[in-house]
Design a protein around this motif. Structure first.
Motif, PDB file in Angstrom:
ATOM      1  N   ARG A  61      35.475  -5.443 -11.141  1.00 26.95           N
ATOM      2  CA  ARG A  61      36.262  -5.228  -9.969  1.00 26.95           C
ATOM      3  C   ARG A  61      37.553  -4.344 -10.221  1.00 26.95           C
ATOM      4  O   ARG A  61      37.878  -4.303 -11.372  1.00 26.95           O
ATOM      5  N   LEU A  62      37.910  -3.960  -9.092  1.00 27.09           N
ATOM      6  CA  LEU A  62      39.452  -3.271  -9.066  1.00 27.09           C
ATOM      7  C   LEU A  62      40.329  -4.122  -9.509  1.00 27.09           C
ATOM      8  O   LEU A  62      40.641  -5.096  -8.758  1.00 27.09           O
ATOM      9  N   ALA A  63      41.366  -3.793 -10.311  1.00 26.83           N
ATOM     10  CA  ALA A  63      42.539  -4.339 -10.665  1.00 26.83           C
ATOM     11  C   ALA A  63      43.626  -3.334 -11.050  1.00 26.83           C
ATOM     12  O   ALA A  63      43.501  -2.696 -11.808  1.00 26.83           O
ATOM     13  N   ILE A  64      44.653  -3.442  -9.976  1.00 21.25           N
ATOM     14  CA  ILE A  64      45.697  -2.611 -10.062  1.00 21.25           C
ATOM     15  C   ILE A  64      46.988  -3.301 -11.043  1.00 21.25           C
ATOM     16  O   ILE A  64      47.342  -4.407 -10.496  1.00 21.25           O
ATOM     17  N   SER A  65      47.324  -2.671 -12.182  1.00 26.85           N
ATOM     18  CA  SER A  65      48.239  -3.576 -13.046  1.00 26.85           C
ATOM     19  C   SER A  65      49.583  -3.273 -12.390  1.00 26.85           C
ATOM     20  O   SER A  65      49.927  -2.110 -11.836  1.00 26.85           O
ATOM     21  N   GLN A  66      50.608  -4.244 -12.374  1.00 24.74           N
ATOM     22  CA  GLN A  66      52.107  -3.982 -12.168  1.00 24.74           C
ATOM     23  C   GLN A  66      52.924  -2.743 -12.664  1.00 24.74           C
ATOM     24  O   GLN A  66      53.368  -1.824 -11.966  1.00 24.74           O
ATOM     25  N   ARG A  67      52.446  -2.581 -13.918  1.00 30.50           N
ATOM     26  CA  ARG A  67      53.101  -1.382 -14.613  1.00 30.50           C
ATOM     27  C   ARG A  67      52.668  -0.120 -14.221  1.00 30.50           C
ATOM     28  O   ARG A  67      53.482   0.737 -14.141  1.00 30.50           O
ATOM     29  N   ALA A  68      51.258  -0.275 -13.647  1.00 28.04           N
ATOM     30  CA  ALA A  68      50.827   1.188 -13.292  1.00 28.04           C
ATOM     31  C   ALA A  68      51.816   1.354 -11.751  1.00 28.04           C
ATOM     32  O   ALA A  68      52.143   2.816 -11.704  1.00 28.04           O
ATOM     33  N   VAL A  69      51.863   0.594 -10.955  1.00 27.64           N
ATOM     34  CA  VAL A  69      52.309   0.782  -9.705  1.00 27.64           C
ATOM     35  C   VAL A  69      53.846   1.137 -10.247  1.00 27.64           C
ATOM     36  O   VAL A  69      54.472   1.876  -9.754  1.00 27.64           O
ATOM     37  N   GLU A  70      54.402   0.406 -11.105  1.00 31.33           N
ATOM     38  CA  GLU A  70      55.865   0.876 -11.425  1.00 31.33           C
ATOM     39  C   GLU A  70      56.083   2.215 -12.126  1.00 31.33           C
ATOM     40  O   GLU A  70      56.938   3.045 -11.737  1.00 31.33           O
ATOM     41  N   ARG A  71      55.169   2.829 -12.881  1.00 29.10           N
ATOM     42  CA  ARG A  71      55.090   4.005 -13.367  1.00 29.10           C
ATOM     43  C   ARG A  71      55.056   4.918 -12.174  1.00 29.10           C
ATOM     44  O   ARG A  71      55.753   5.950 -12.369  1.00 29.10           O
ATOM     45  N   ILE A  72      54.260   4.883 -11.350  1.00 29.25           N
ATOM     46  CA  ILE A  72      53.900   5.783 -10.511  1.00 29.25           C
ATOM     47  C   ILE A  72      55.287   6.013  -9.352  1.00 29.25           C
ATOM     48  O   ILE A  72      55.473   6.960  -9.320  1.00 29.25           O
ATOM     49  N   ALA A  73      55.876   4.893  -9.355  1.00 26.97           N
ATOM     50  CA  ALA A  73      57.242   4.839  -8.417  1.00 26.97           C
ATOM     51  C   ALA A  73      58.180   5.513  -9.259  1.00 26.97           C
ATOM     52  O   ALA A  73      58.975   6.301  -8.435  1.00 26.97           O
ATOM     53  N   GLU A  74      58.230   5.467 -10.478  1.00 29.94           N
ATOM     54  CA  GLU A  74      59.489   5.908 -11.192  1.00 29.94           C
ATOM     55  C   GLU A  74      59.142   7.680 -11.428  1.00 29.94           C
ATOM     56  O   GLU A  74      60.294   8.245 -11.091  1.00 29.94           O
ATOM     57  N   ILE A  75      57.983   8.010 -11.437  1.00 28.67           N
ATOM     58  CA  ILE A  75      57.681   9.420 -11.597  1.00 28.67           C
ATOM     59  C   ILE A  75      57.774  10.027 -10.435  1.00 28.67           C
ATOM     60  O   ILE A  75      58.375  10.996 -10.127  1.00 28.67           O
ATOM     61  N   THR A  76      57.271   9.471  -9.220  1.00 27.70           N
ATOM     62  CA  THR A  76      57.372   9.908  -7.892  1.00 27.70           C
ATOM     63  C   THR A  76      59.090   9.812  -7.635  1.00 27.70           C
ATOM     64  O   THR A  76      59.437  11.040  -6.859  1.00 27.70           O
ATOM     65  N   ALA A  77      59.919   9.000  -7.822  1.00 32.53           N
ATOM     66  CA  ALA A  77      61.222   9.257  -7.733  1.00 32.53           C
ATOM     67  C   ALA A  77      61.851  10.210  -8.304  1.00 32.53           C
ATOM     68  O   ALA A  77      62.904  10.987  -7.824  1.00 32.53           O
ATOM     69  N   ARG A  78      61.382  10.572  -9.485  1.00 32.02           N
ATOM     70  CA  ARG A  78      62.124  11.769 -10.054  1.00 32.02           C
ATOM     71  C   ARG A  78      61.826  13.085  -9.542  1.00 32.02           C
ATOM     72  O   ARG A  78      62.437  14.153  -9.547  1.00 32.02           O
ATOM     73  N   LYS A  79      60.557  13.055  -8.654  1.00 34.02           N
ATOM     74  CA  LYS A  79      60.092  14.171  -8.265  1.00 34.02           C
ATOM     75  C   LYS A  79      60.737  14.472  -6.619  1.00 34.02           C
ATOM     76  O   LYS A  79      60.736  15.606  -6.223  1.00 34.02           O
ATOM     77  N   HIS A  80      61.433  13.482  -6.168  1.00 35.25           N
ATOM     78  CA  HIS A  80      61.761  13.542  -4.908  1.00 35.25           C
ATOM     79  C   HIS A  80      63.269  12.696  -4.661  1.00 35.25           C
ATOM     80  O   HIS A  80      63.372  11.605  -4.190  1.00 35.25           O
ATOM     81  N   GLY A  81      64.033  13.568  -5.231  1.00 33.56           N
ATOM     82  CA  GLY A  81      65.391  13.241  -4.962  1.00 33.56           C
ATOM     83  C   GLY A  81      66.404  12.516  -6.034  1.00 33.56           C
ATOM     84  O   GLY A  81      67.502  12.669  -6.061  1.00 33.56           O
ATOM     85  N   ALA A  82      65.717  11.754  -6.809  1.00 34.14           N
ATOM     86  CA  ALA A  82      66.432  10.917  -8.083  1.00 34.14           C
ATOM     87  C   ALA A  82      66.403  11.885  -9.051  1.00 34.14           C
ATOM     88  O   ALA A  82      65.863  13.013  -9.396  1.00 34.14           O
ATOM     89  N   VAL A  83      67.530  11.720  -9.887  1.00 37.65           N
ATOM     90  CA  VAL A  83      67.916  12.133 -11.043  1.00 37.65           C
ATOM     91  C   VAL A  83      67.477  11.491 -12.197  1.00 37.65           C
ATOM     92  O   VAL A  83      67.904  10.106 -12.328  1.00 37.65           O
ATOM     93  N   ARG A  84      67.063  11.955 -13.245  1.00 39.91           N
ATOM     94  CA  ARG A  84      66.659  11.200 -14.544  1.00 39.91           C
ATOM     95  C   ARG A  84      68.159  10.869 -15.355  1.00 39.91           C
ATOM     96  O   ARG A  84      68.871  11.657 -15.521  1.00 39.91           O
ATOM     97  N   ARG A  85      68.044   9.630 -15.714  1.00 38.06           N
ATOM     98  CA  ARG A  85      69.229   9.169 -16.349  1.00 38.06           C
ATOM     99  C   ARG A  85      68.887   8.167 -17.633  1.00 38.06           C
ATOM    100  O   ARG A  85      68.341   7.299 -17.618  1.00 38.06           O
ATOM    101  N   ASP A  86      68.836   8.764 -18.983  1.00 36.73           N
ATOM    102  CA  ASP A  86      68.670   8.342 -19.883  1.00 36.73           C
ATOM    103  C   ASP A  86      69.495   7.118 -20.452  1.00 36.73           C
ATOM    104  O   ASP A  86      70.752   6.996 -19.950  1.00 36.73           O
ATOM    105  N   SER A  87      68.874   5.992 -20.997  1.00 31.77           N
ATOM    106  CA  SER A  87      69.687   4.700 -21.517  1.00 31.77           C
ATOM    107  C   SER A  87      69.332   4.580 -23.072  1.00 31.77           C
ATOM    108  O   SER A  87      68.274   4.851 -23.470  1.00 31.77           O
ATOM    109  N   VAL A  88      70.258   4.200 -23.801  1.00 33.40           N
ATOM    110  CA  VAL A  88      70.122   3.977 -25.196  1.00 33.40           C
ATOM    111  C   VAL A  88      69.239   2.662 -25.349  1.00 33.40           C
ATOM    112  O   VAL A  88      68.503   2.524 -26.022  1.00 33.40           O
ATOM    113  N   LEU A  89      69.591   1.484 -24.504  1.00 31.78           N
ATOM    114  CA  LEU A  89      68.718   0.372 -24.490  1.00 31.78           C
ATOM    115  C   LEU A  89      68.040   0.213 -22.965  1.00 31.78           C
ATOM    116  O   LEU A  89      68.729   0.660 -22.058  1.00 31.78           O
TER     117      LEU A  89
END
Length: 296
Positions: A19-47
């Motif tokens: 059966r289909l199971a969508i992981s929480q981390r998969a949703v988070e990764r889609i959201a993060e990459i999409t945000a970088r494509k649409h208005g957000a700026v990447r900001r690196d962090s040491v930690l």
């Protein structure tokens, strides 16, 4: 990002069902990459993960998402938040099939832009994810081992030719192994040398052969395995009216759907095929779909 669908233990590529199971981390990764494509700026962090950073809560077929982003200097913050909110909701629904109840956008930093090239680099990095390929092979060791086998085979053949008088000179200097050692070629050297050369050439070809892709593209930022595509297809088929059970098996670039139904076979067959086609419309290359019906 590879494989947005989590791997349940009961499902594997090539024949197992699940059966289909969508992981929480998969949703988070889609959201993060999409945000970088649409208005957000990447900001690196040491930690930590830097920005954008998403947190998702998945409950059944619904999800709620919070995204922390950095905005570029000079852009209205309301516009950035609205663009990220809409894009994240659209991409998560499109790639996972989950309903998005809400997307909260928290702009935690404003980054100065020093040049237009920096903005271009950010956007290029967001969409330039590479398609996953088969696991790395022992490339260096494979080439060295293959070359050694080829060399060993060449030496064996050369020693055999020297013993028959077709080749003059010493192939292996005797002082390599001590002056008291006299090398006498045996009769098996010729077939052994040829076999070693053939095996060496085959191993060399395998070592430099391009690795096969293990995923299919599903848009610009997501790749999925055939087994994950099968689970998406099974989930879509199970939501067709009068379908009581649905399972899909992935084999190479084809999907075989088995559907149990109490409805009109012709209607159910067409609707299942349409539902699966719509769900996998972004997958490239498009898998072939075969639908078999069973009466409930």
């Amino acid at each position: 990002m590879a494989d947005t669908v989590a791997e349940p233990s009961s499902v594997h590529h090539g024949g197992d069902r699940g059966r289909l199971a969508i992981s929480q981390r998969a949703v988070e990764r889609i959201a993060e990459i999409t945000a970088r494509k649409h208005g957000a700026v990447r900001r690196d962090s040491v930690l930590g993960r830097g920005l954008p950073k998403a947190r998702a809560v998945v409950a059944g077929r619904r999800t709620r998402i919070e995204v922390q982003v950095a905005a570029a200097w000079g852009r209205p913050l309301e516009d950035v938040a609205a663009e990220v909110r809409q894009a994240v909701a659209d991409d998560v629904e499109r790639f996972t099939g989950l309903g998005v109840d809400r997307v909260d956008v928290d702009i935690t930093a404003v980054e100065p832009r020093t040049s237009a090239e920096a903005e271009v680099a950010d956007r290029a990095e967001a969409v330039a994810a590479k398609a996953p390929v088969a696991g790395p092979t022992a490339w260096g060791f494979g080439i060295v081992g293959a070359l050694l086998l080829v060399a060993l085979g060449a030496v064996g053949i050369a020693e055999m030719l020297r013993s028959t008088g077709l080749l003059r000179g010493q192939v292996i200097p005797e002082d390599w192994f001590g002056r008291t050692v006299v090398l006498e070629p045996a009769g098996w050297l010729r077939p052994a040398g040829i076999a070693a050369m053939v095996v060496g050439v085959v191993l060399l070809a395998l070592a430099v052969k391009p690795r096969r892709r293990t995923h299919s593209a599903a848009g610009e930022i997501v790749w999925i395995r055939p087994a994950a595509a099968a689970r998406l297809a099974a989930d879509s088929a199970s939501h067709v009216d009068a379908v009581t059970a649905a399972s899909v098996v992935a084999k190479r670039r084809r999907l075989h759907a088995t559907v149990t139904t109490f409805g009109d076979p012709s209607r159910v067959h067409d609707e299942v095929g349409t539902a699966i086609g719509d769900r996998l419309s972004t997958v490239t290359p498009q898998p072939g779909v075969r639908v078999d019906l069973r009466e409930d």
